[in-house]
Scaffold this motif. Structure first.
Motif, PDB file in Angstrom:
ATOM      1  N   GLY A 472       0.808  -1.220   0.000  1.00  0.00           N
ATOM      2  CA  GLY A 472       0.000   0.000   0.000  1.00  0.00           C
ATOM      3  C   GLY A 472       0.834   1.260   0.000  1.00  0.00           C
ATOM      4  N   PHE A 473       2.152   1.130  -0.215  1.00  0.00           N
ATOM      5  CA  PHE A 473       3.068   2.278  -0.310  1.00  0.00           C
ATOM      6  C   PHE A 473       2.978   3.183   0.915  1.00  0.00           C
ATOM      7  CE2 PHE A 473       2.434   0.979  -4.731  1.00  0.00           C
ATOM      8  CZ  PHE A 473       3.758   0.827  -5.128  1.00  0.00           C
ATOM      9  N   GLY A 474       3.042   2.544   2.091  1.00  0.00           N
ATOM     10  CA  GLY A 474       3.099   3.303   3.337  1.00  0.00           C
ATOM     11  C   GLY A 474       1.765   3.515   4.010  1.00  0.00           C
ATOM     12  N   ILE A 475       0.665   3.102   3.372  1.00  0.00           N
ATOM     13  CA  ILE A 475      -0.674   3.233   3.953  1.00  0.00           C
ATOM     14  C   ILE A 475      -1.124   1.879   4.487  1.00  0.00           C
ATOM     15  CG2 ILE A 475      -3.074   3.870   3.566  1.00  0.00           C
ATOM     16  CD1 ILE A 475      -1.163   6.204   3.326  1.00  0.00           C
ATOM     17  N   SER A 476      -1.467   1.839   5.760  1.00  0.00           N
ATOM     18  CA  SER A 476      -1.976   0.617   6.379  1.00  0.00           C
ATOM     19  C   SER A 476      -3.500   0.643   6.357  1.00  0.00           C
ATOM     20  CB  SER A 476      -1.472   0.524   7.822  1.00  0.00           C
ATOM     21  OG  SER A 476      -2.107  -0.529   8.509  1.00  0.00           O
ATOM     22  N   SER A 477      -4.113  -0.438   5.837  1.00  0.00           N
ATOM     23  CA  SER A 477      -5.574  -0.505   5.678  1.00  0.00           C
ATOM     24  C   SER A 477      -6.143  -1.619   6.557  1.00  0.00           C
ATOM     25  CB  SER A 477      -5.951  -0.771   4.215  1.00  0.00           C
ATOM     26  OG  SER A 477      -5.478   0.255   3.380  1.00  0.00           O
ATOM     27  N   THR A 478      -7.098  -1.265   7.391  1.00  0.00           N
ATOM     28  CA  THR A 478      -7.755  -2.262   8.241  1.00  0.00           C
ATOM     29  C   THR A 478      -8.631  -3.168   7.390  1.00  0.00           C
ATOM     30  OG1 THR A 478      -7.774  -0.740  10.108  1.00  0.00           O
ATOM     31  CG2 THR A 478      -9.305  -2.606  10.198  1.00  0.00           C
ATOM     32  N   PRO A 479      -8.505  -4.487   7.530  1.00  0.00           N
ATOM     33  CA  PRO A 479      -9.328  -5.396   6.722  1.00  0.00           C
ATOM     34  C   PRO A 479     -10.813  -5.229   7.032  1.00  0.00           C
ATOM     35  CG  PRO A 479      -7.505  -6.569   7.769  1.00  0.00           C
ATOM     36  CD  PRO A 479      -7.561  -5.217   8.392  1.00  0.00           C
ATOM     37  N   LYS A 480     -11.612  -5.289   6.007  1.00  0.00           N
ATOM     38  CA  LYS A 480     -13.067  -5.232   6.176  1.00  0.00           C
ATOM     39  C   LYS A 480     -13.731  -6.115   5.136  1.00  0.00           C
ATOM     40  CE  LYS A 480     -13.827  -1.104   3.307  1.00  0.00           C
ATOM     41  NZ  LYS A 480     -14.654  -1.758   2.288  1.00  0.00           N
ATOM     42  N   PHE A 481     -14.838  -6.729   5.517  1.00  0.00           N
ATOM     43  CA  PHE A 481     -15.568  -7.624   4.626  1.00  0.00           C
ATOM     44  C   PHE A 481     -16.678  -6.897   3.867  1.00  0.00           C
ATOM     45  CE2 PHE A 481     -13.656 -10.518   7.605  1.00  0.00           C
ATOM     46  CZ  PHE A 481     -13.422 -11.674   6.881  1.00  0.00           C
ATOM     47  N   ILE A 482     -17.313  -5.925   4.500  1.00  0.00           N
ATOM     48  CA  ILE A 482     -18.538  -5.329   3.954  1.00  0.00           C
ATOM     49  C   ILE A 482     -18.230  -4.061   3.175  1.00  0.00           C
ATOM     50  CG2 ILE A 482     -20.825  -4.439   4.509  1.00  0.00           C
ATOM     51  CD1 ILE A 482     -20.711  -6.036   7.108  1.00  0.00           C
ATOM     52  N   LYS A 483     -18.770  -3.984   1.960  1.00  0.00           N
ATOM     53  CA  LYS A 483     -18.654  -2.765   1.148  1.00  0.00           C
ATOM     54  C   LYS A 483     -19.852  -1.851   1.390  1.00  0.00           C
ATOM     55  CE  LYS A 483     -16.827  -3.006  -2.998  1.00  0.00           C
ATOM     56  NZ  LYS A 483     -15.437  -2.566  -2.784  1.00  0.00           N
ATOM     57  N   SER A 484     -21.053  -2.438   1.435  1.00  0.00           N
ATOM     58  CA  SER A 484     -22.254  -1.640   1.686  1.00  0.00           C
ATOM     59  C   SER A 484     -23.370  -2.543   2.180  1.00  0.00           C
ATOM     60  CB  SER A 484     -22.704  -0.903   0.419  1.00  0.00           C
ATOM     61  OG  SER A 484     -23.132  -1.832  -0.569  1.00  0.00           O
ATOM     62  N   TYR A 489     -35.918  -0.860   3.782  1.00  0.00           N
ATOM     63  CA  TYR A 489     -36.611   0.368   3.392  1.00  0.00           C
ATOM     64  C   TYR A 489     -35.774   1.220   2.440  1.00  0.00           C
ATOM     65  CZ  TYR A 489     -39.448  -1.198   7.238  1.00  0.00           C
ATOM     66  OH  TYR A 489     -40.227  -1.968   8.061  1.00  0.00           O
ATOM     67  N   GLY A 490     -34.639   0.682   1.981  1.00  0.00           N
ATOM     68  CA  GLY A 490     -33.854   1.350   0.963  1.00  0.00           C
ATOM     69  C   GLY A 490     -32.715   2.211   1.465  1.00  0.00           C
ATOM     70  N   ASP A 491     -32.537   2.329   2.786  1.00  0.00           N
ATOM     71  CA  ASP A 491     -31.436   3.114   3.323  1.00  0.00           C
ATOM     72  C   ASP A 491     -30.130   2.353   3.126  1.00  0.00           C
ATOM     73  OD1 ASP A 491     -33.222   5.085   4.248  1.00  0.00           O
ATOM     74  OD2 ASP A 491     -33.632   3.896   6.052  1.00  0.00           O
ATOM     75  N   GLU A 492     -29.116   3.050   2.628  1.00  0.00           N
ATOM     76  CA  GLU A 492     -27.849   2.396   2.328  1.00  0.00           C
ATOM     77  C   GLU A 492     -26.744   2.897   3.252  1.00  0.00           C
ATOM     78  OE1 GLU A 492     -25.129   1.116  -1.539  1.00  0.00           O
ATOM     79  OE2 GLU A 492     -26.441   2.865  -1.659  1.00  0.00           O
ATOM     80  N   THR A 493     -25.968   1.955   3.760  1.00  0.00           N
ATOM     81  CA  THR A 493     -24.793   2.267   4.567  1.00  0.00           C
ATOM     82  C   THR A 493     -23.555   1.827   3.789  1.00  0.00           C
ATOM     83  OG1 THR A 493     -26.029   1.900   6.614  1.00  0.00           O
ATOM     84  CG2 THR A 493     -23.615   1.900   6.767  1.00  0.00           C
ATOM     85  N   VAL A 494     -22.643   2.738   3.559  1.00  0.00           N
ATOM     86  CA  VAL A 494     -21.406   2.434   2.838  1.00  0.00           C
ATOM     87  C   VAL A 494     -20.270   2.322   3.848  1.00  0.00           C
ATOM     88  CG1 VAL A 494     -19.768   3.204   1.089  1.00  0.00           C
ATOM     89  CG2 VAL A 494     -22.219   3.597   0.758  1.00  0.00           C
ATOM     90  N   PHE A 495     -19.517   1.250   3.771  1.00  0.00           N
ATOM     91  CA  PHE A 495     -18.418   1.003   4.705  1.00  0.00           C
ATOM     92  C   PHE A 495     -17.117   1.472   4.061  1.00  0.00           C
ATOM     93  CE2 PHE A 495     -21.858  -1.441   6.114  1.00  0.00           C
ATOM     94  CZ  PHE A 495     -21.651  -1.835   7.428  1.00  0.00           C
ATOM     95  N   MET A 496     -16.580   2.541   4.598  1.00  0.00           N
ATOM     96  CA  MET A 496     -15.376   3.139   4.028  1.00  0.00           C
ATOM     97  C   MET A 496     -14.118   2.510   4.637  1.00  0.00           C
ATOM     98  SD  MET A 496     -16.711   5.145   1.899  1.00  0.00           S
ATOM     99  CE  MET A 496     -15.242   6.023   1.360  1.00  0.00           C
TER     100      MET A 496
END
Length: 649
Positions: A472-484, A489-496
């Motif tokens: 990642g060229f110096g950037i550490s990224s926490t692993p996550k499974f969920i994208k959204s 009822y149609g409300d969307e949560t986006v996992f950044m």
């Protein structure tokens, strides 16, 4: 006189009926809300990155909701034909059918025939019980009449078809269609629709996975009824009657990746309330194809270890593999063991194993960030250290009697020299280095020099967070499974992505280059893959208890671990380079066959320079300049970006 008495009797009866109606209505009027404001328990669906179902997650009721406009008209006709032909004409009850049933009941001396409309059946399913008692029947009639004044026919049908039980653990018609036929409602044939609408009468008896003959017979009766009342023609009737659909006996969860699903549930529970009853659609970064590749590679490596050691305990030996995107933390595959059915303990996320020499790159990265160079020479010599507890610690190399003296950092990492690494960390400062590791997110790390040789423990997935800083060229990224995740009822949560910067891009690239040497000519040559650049590091903890390989390409980071669940040593030959590195290669070959377009070469960030040093091209940066030697005098020169650097001749 008679007329007066008759009139009085009628008035009394009217008041009595009215009183009974008021009494029973008072008892049940509050129950109407559960039908009018219908909020059933719904199944949450987990999908892979390509929209394929990974699993259904539910509590008590496996129900996938469908709206009226998505229900085929033919299915509505089939239901009404067999259950309530005059549904669109009555006001909640069918008086003619009730009278017919009363006569039958009198003749039989008990409850022999029902006369419930679809509206009454809906009331019975949601509010009342199925017991045959007079007071229950009166309540049912009252509620049905009231319901017809509150809801449209379409709203009643929508609730009915989502509420009723269709056997095999399926609640709701869409759930049943997905389960029995692996189809959506708009894909069903008339015969399949007939099977479904015939089920609510006796779901267990007509379950096509258990009693196909009875189910087909019931479906044919539905089709016959539609033909009798003129809703289908002769040819359609004959075609539908002759059809025998394919029936699937799937598990209710349809769980294709149980280790993944367990982790998705944990991750989702932190953000999504009522996960198992709210009917979410959860979209993950997991690719089911890659999950299969990872599992097959892990099992292959497991079997190879068993072949090498006939005395190995196959019930104790296990492993894990994780595949992530090092640039954003997306988990592409995660396998927490060789067989979930035998052990659901997820070694990819729940274990805490010493990392051995796979930890060394972090020490070298720390040194690079302190102005060391890959060509800086460090001592590969034995020394005694105070480990902080007034005990003398005398580390050794893998070959206890082999010392190289002064060697470059590049060579020390390539050959995984223990003494050189310990001496390096001692030189840059144990406490200062551990503090920086902690700032970068390393948890529960002690102030101990032995950390440099991997005495610190972690899980493979947590480890991928830290290893992502290299690719990642110096950037550490926490692993996550969920994208959204999308609610019913149609409300969307986006996992950044959760990311932190721990190094400069050019400094991380120096480590990429050093770790390529580990794969090309060091301890990880078994991880080499044709036509793609691979960087990584092997690791083996004390007494061969853990065997690691942490490898990455420009697009993927793969962590492979093997060990015994009871922490007993494996055979002495089971080291990271032999046990785990070949698994990486096997996985990557499968991956490249499926995804040939994957990036093959690491990009070089700005601020990385090449120059001849002792006869060979070497990398350097402004933070990590090449060392000044006795034989080489520097002169100032202009770098490509206009900054000043040192050139050696």
């Amino acid at each position: 006189m008679f007329i007066r008495m008759l009139f009085s009797f009628i008035v009394v009866c009217i008041f009595a009926v009215g009183g009974i109606f008021i009494y029973f209505y008072t008892e049940v009027k509050h129950d109407m809300d559960s039908i009018i404001n219908y909020r059933p328990q719904l199944t949450t669906k987990i999908y892979d990155v390509n929209g394929r179902l990974i699993a259904n997650v539910f509590d008590e009721y496996n129900r996938v909701y469908t709206r009226y406009e998505d229900i085929p008209g033919r299915l509505i006709e089939a239901l009404v034909a067999i259950e309530d032909t005059v549904f669109f004409e009555h006001d909640g009850i069918n008086v003619e059918a009730i009278l017919r049933a009363v006569i039958k009941d009198i003749q039989a001396g008990g409850f022999a025939q029902g006369a419930s409309t679809l509206t009454q059946q809906l009331v019975k399913n949601i509010i009342l019980s199925s017991e045959k008692k007079i007071d229950r029947k009166i309540k049912e009639v009252i509620l049905a009449l009231k319901l017809e004044n509150e809801l449209t026919k379409e709203e009643i049908l929508e609730r009915y078809l989502n509420e009723v039980y269709f056997g095999h653990g399926y609640y709701g018609v869409r759930t049943a269609a997905n389960g029995y036929f692996r189809k959506e409602l708009n894909e069903l044939t008339l015969k399949e629709m007939a099977i479904l609408v015939g089920l609510p009468k006796a779901p267990s008896s007509y379950d096509p996975t258990r009693h196909l003959d009875l189910s087909l017979s019931r479906a044919n009766r539905v089709i016959e009824r539609m033909y009798e009342i003129g809703w289908i023609g002769r040819s359609e009737y004959e075609l539908a009657t002759a059809e025998e659909p394919t029936i699937y006996d799937d598990s209710l969860t349809q769980n294709k990746a149980p280790y993944v699903v367990d982790e998705v549930i944990k991750e989702a529970n932190r953000f999504l309330p009522d996960l198992k009853t709210a009917g979410y659609e959860i979209y993950t970064s997991v690719d089911l194809d890659v999950q299969v590749m990872a599992r097959e590679a892990l099992i292959w490596g497991y079997n190879e270890i068993l072949k090498r050691n006939k005395d190995a305990n196959e019930s104790v030996l296990n492993g894990a593999i994780t595949v992530t995107n090092p640039h954003n933390g997306d988990v592409i595959a995660a396998v927490g063991g060789v067989d979930y059915a035998k052990s659901n303990f997820n070694r990819a996320t729940q274990t805490n194993r010493q990392t051995g020499s796979s930890f060394k790159p972090f020490v070298y990265q720390a040194a690079l960030n302190e102005h060391y160079s890959p060509m800086t020479e460090i001592p590969d010599v034995p020394r005694a250290f105070n480990d902080g507890s007034n005990k003398v610690w005398k580390p050794t190399n893998y070959n206890k009697h082999e010392f190289y003296g002064y060697i470059t950092m590049r060579e020390a990492l390539t050959k995984s020299r223990n003494l050189a690494t310990v001496n390096l960390m001692d030189a840059i400062g144990t406490k200062e280095t551990i503090d920086k590791f902690r700032e970068a997110g390393f948890k529960n790390m002690p102030y101990a020099l032995s950390v440099s040789l991997g005495s610190w423990g972690t899980s493979p997935l947590e480890y991928s967070k830290h290893y992502s800083m290299f690719a990642g060229f110096g950037i550490s990224s926490t692993p996550k499974f969920i994208k959204s995740a999308k609610s019913f009822y149609g409300d969307e949560t986006v996992f950044m992505p959760e990311q932190i910067k721990v190094s400069q891009p050019e400094q991380a690239y120096l480590m990429i280059d050093m770790m390529r040497d580990v794969v090309n000519k060091g301890t990880a040559t078994r991880a080499k893959v044709k036509d793609i650049e691979v960087a990584g590091k092997t690791g083996t903890s004390n007494n061969n208890i853990d065997a690691w390989f942490c490898g990455y390409t420009p697009d993927l980071l793969v962590i492979v671990w093997y060990g015994n669940d009871d922490y007993t040593p494996m055979r002495y030959v089971e080291v990271g380079g032999r046990s785990s590195a070949p698994v990486f290669a096997k996985f990557m070959n499968s991956y490249l066959e499926r995804f040939p377009e994957t990036t093959r070469r690491f990009s070089v960030p700005e601020g990385v320079y090449y120059r001849k040093f002792k006869g060979e091209n070497q990398l350097f940066t402004k933070i990590s300049p090449l060392p000044v030697t006795k034989n080489l005098a520097p002169r100032e020169y202009n770098l490509d970006d206009g900054t000043t650097g040192a050139e050696y001749r």
